[in-house]
Design an enzyme around this catalytic site. Structure first.
Site, short mmCIF file in Angstrom:
data_model
loop_
_atom_site.label_atom_id
_atom_site.label_comp_id
_atom_site.label_asym_id
_atom_site.label_seq_id
_atom_site.Cartn_x
_atom_site.Cartn_y
_atom_site.Cartn_z
N LYS A 126 46.79 38.96 66.63
CA LYS A 126 46.88 40.43 66.71
C LYS A 126 46.59 40.91 68.13
O LYS A 126 45.71 40.36 68.79
CB LYS A 126 45.84 41.05 65.77
CG LYS A 126 46.21 41.04 64.31
CD LYS A 126 45.18 41.77 63.49
CE LYS A 126 45.48 41.69 62.01
NZ LYS A 126 46.68 42.41 61.60
N GLU A 182 49.49 37.27 56.10
CA GLU A 182 48.78 36.20 55.38
C GLU A 182 48.26 36.64 54.02
O GLU A 182 48.09 35.82 53.12
CB GLU A 182 47.61 35.70 56.24
CG GLU A 182 46.30 36.51 56.15
CD GLU A 182 46.42 37.95 56.62
OE1 GLU A 182 47.37 38.26 57.35
OE2 GLU A 182 45.57 38.78 56.22
N ARG A 226 49.53 38.27 51.55
CA ARG A 226 50.44 37.99 50.42
C ARG A 226 50.45 36.51 50.06
O ARG A 226 50.68 36.15 48.92
CB ARG A 226 51.83 38.52 50.77
CG ARG A 226 52.43 37.87 51.98
CD ARG A 226 53.58 38.68 52.58
NE ARG A 226 53.11 39.86 53.29
CZ ARG A 226 53.91 40.75 53.87
NH1 ARG A 226 55.21 40.61 53.78
NH2 ARG A 226 53.41 41.80 54.50
N1 BES Z 1 45.34 42.90 57.16
C1 BES Z 1 46.57 43.33 57.68
C2 BES Z 1 46.98 44.72 57.24
C3 BES Z 1 46.13 45.87 57.71
C4 BES Z 1 46.45 46.55 58.86
C5 BES Z 1 45.05 46.29 56.98
C6 BES Z 1 45.69 47.61 59.28
C7 BES Z 1 44.27 47.36 57.39
C8 BES Z 1 44.59 48.03 58.55
C9 BES Z 1 47.70 42.37 57.26
O1 BES Z 1 47.33 41.05 57.05
C10 BES Z 1 48.69 42.38 58.38
O2 BES Z 1 48.36 41.92 59.44
N2 BES Z 1 49.86 42.93 58.13
C11 BES Z 1 50.86 43.08 59.12
C12 BES Z 1 52.04 42.24 58.73
C13 BES Z 1 53.11 42.15 59.76
C14 BES Z 1 52.65 41.38 60.97
C15 BES Z 1 54.27 41.44 59.18
C16 BES Z 1 51.23 44.56 59.15
O3 BES Z 1 51.34 45.16 58.08
O4 BES Z 1 51.32 45.11 60.23
ZN ZN Z 2 47.38 39.87 58.82
ZN ZN Z 3 45.31 40.76 56.51
#
Ligand code: BES
Ligand code: ZN
Ligand code: ZN
Length: 474
Positions: free
Chosen positions: A249, A321, A323
């Protein structure tokens, strides 16, 4: 804070909630003239959640309820009252419910939830304001103090777990906490570690944890395991830290990712609450606990995983991850417990937060009746939800080219319907005849926005809603 019921209170602060058409004449002269003066000048007319202080030998706080009181305005008024009591350092405060009936539960909840602060890591200073030691409810009604307090405590339990830093709550620590609560309140807790999960083939969940030096866990909680009824199953995403994996990230997005286990914490909070309420409902909770890190053995883009239900998944993005964890947790509980319905909670997508913000969770699933029940409970607890559609073409977007599924949607453009396609992916891991709902709590579980009784940080969203839903079930 002790909570008591009384007909006539003596307290450092007395709270009088008033609707817009309040009748000044029923108060003693000293109060009625003060109120009349402020009503006439327009400074206090009972408008929703407006306040008026009256200080003297006896301190009062008047709180407007708007045209007509409802549960949520009462919950908020009570939170405002409790915080005001703390601010003026009142040791005791009394909340008058006299002209209103049926509001004791929201008033108790509002005060407890409103006073919450995460203090585990703070050094206490002598002159810090303390919570009032006693709240009195002025009413002639019979009040179920215990139930309301237990439900509010369940919310606080989740807030504490979510707020704790990731390094202090690796998967095995969360399991320890669950075991402690299970022993104390009477539900069974067992947990499968890496070896057992490998043997059983929960490879999708295991892949996510490969970059971490911590041991992954699938923790199973069961309330009333001897019950002959089919259980309600609750499944929670428990990513104790989400660094994004190898597709790491960017800096700001990694902040607050200690909250990525909020789904699991919610499941633990719901079951603990139901156990403390001595519910006879058969409930199974599954927490998929892993850490999504970068390491020499971390799973990689284009790796292919064979999930517990036999479907193959191509990893397109290591940050999608949640899912992968839920896939195995869902099919595990579906296959081994034959639940009458499954509800999962997950901080699953940024897309959900972008679409709905911090105060509304997304709900989707394969069973309209179950979703309707969620919407009904949501109305009574004021934990808001909005339904997203799971049309077939969304499921098509998750089909793989060299595998059965991919973990990120195919999209013709740069952007895509992330919250929905994540839900569409999950639908592949529950049998079509098992009623299932997925609740994306990415926005609601950890809030950047503060409201009357919801602080910044961990919110405990969903505990009250699910306790309401499960207790209402036949
Ligand atoms: N844990 C995150 C989603 C999230 C984002 C929760 C912000 C709370 C606040 C999840 O695992 C994730 O990283 N999702 C990404 C997926 C993408 C990289 C395909 C997303 O939704 O941006
Ligand atoms: Zn994630
Ligand atoms: Zn996550």
């Amino acid at each position: 804070m002790k909570i008591t019921v009384t007909e006539k209170a003596k307290a450092d602060l007395i709270i009088i909630p008033l609707t817009e058409n309040f009748d000044i004449r029923k108060f003693p002269k000293s109060i009625s003239s003060y109120l009349e003066e402020h009503k006439e000048s327009g400074l206090f007319k009972g408008k929703k959640l407006s306040t008026l202080e009256m200080n003297g030998k006896q301190n009062f706080l008047f709180i407007g309820l708007g045209k007509e009181p409802d549960d949520d305005v009462m919950r908020k008024a009570s939170a405002i009252a409790a915080k005001h009591a703390k601010k003026i350092r009142a040791d005791t405060f009394a909340f008058s419910l006299k002209p209103y009936s049926g509001f004791s539960q929201p008033v108790i909840e509002g005060a407890i939830l409103g006073l919450y602060e995460f203090t585990e890591y703070k050094r206490r200073k002598k002159d810090d304001p303390k919570d009032p030691s006693e709240m009195m409810l002025i009413t002639k009604e019979k009040v179920d103090l215990r139930t309301s307090k237990i439900i509010a405590d369940g919310v606080l339990l989740v807030r504490d777990l979510v707020n704790r830093p990731a390094s202090d709550k690796p998967p095995t620590k969360v399991v320890e906490e669950a075991k402690r609560l299970g022993e104390k309140y009477g539900f069974s807790v067992k947990s499968l570690g890496k070896k057992e999960l490998e043997k059983l083939g929960l490879n999708s969940l295991l892949a996510v944890n490969r970059g971490s030096d911590k041991e992954p866990q699938l923790c199973i909680l069961e309330l009333n395991p001897k019950s002959k009824d089919k259980p309600v199953a609750l499944v929670g995403k428990g990513v104790t830290f989400d660094a994004g994996g190898l597709q790491v990230k960017p800096d700001k997005y990694m902040n607050d990712m200690k909250s990525d286990m909020a789904g699991a914490a919610t499941v633990l909070g719901i079951i603990t609450t139901l156990a403390r309420l001595k519910s006879d409902k058969h409930v199974v909770g599954v927490m998929g606990l892993v850490e999504n890190m970068l390491g020499p053995d971390a799973y990689k883009p284009n790796d292919i995983l064979k999930a517990y239900n036999g479907k193959t998944i191509e990893v397109i993005h290591t940050d999608a991850e949640g899912r992968l964890v839920l896939a195995d947790a869902l099919s595990y509980v579906d296959k081994n417990y034959k639940p009458k319905e499954i509800i999962d909670f997950a901080t699953l997508t940024g897309s959900c937060l972008f679409a709905l913000g911090y105060r509304v969770a997304a709900v989707m699933g394969n069973d309209e009746a179950l979703i309707e029940r969620i919407k009904d409970s949501s109305k009574s607890t004021d934990e808001l939800v909005w339904q997203l559609p799971l049309y077939n073409h969304y499921k098509e977007m998750m089909k793989g080219s060299i595998t059965d599924l991919r973990n990120l949607h195919k999209s013709p453009g740069q952007y895509g319907p992330g919250a929905i396609t994540a839900g569409a992916f999950l639908s592949e891991f529950v049998h079509k005849n098992t009623p299932w709902a997925h609740i994306d709590i990415a926005g609601t579980a950890f809030s950047a926005e503060r409201t009357e009784y919801v602080p910044e940080g961990g919110t405990g969203w969903g505990v009250r809603l699910m306790v309401d839903l499960i207790l209402d079930e036949d």
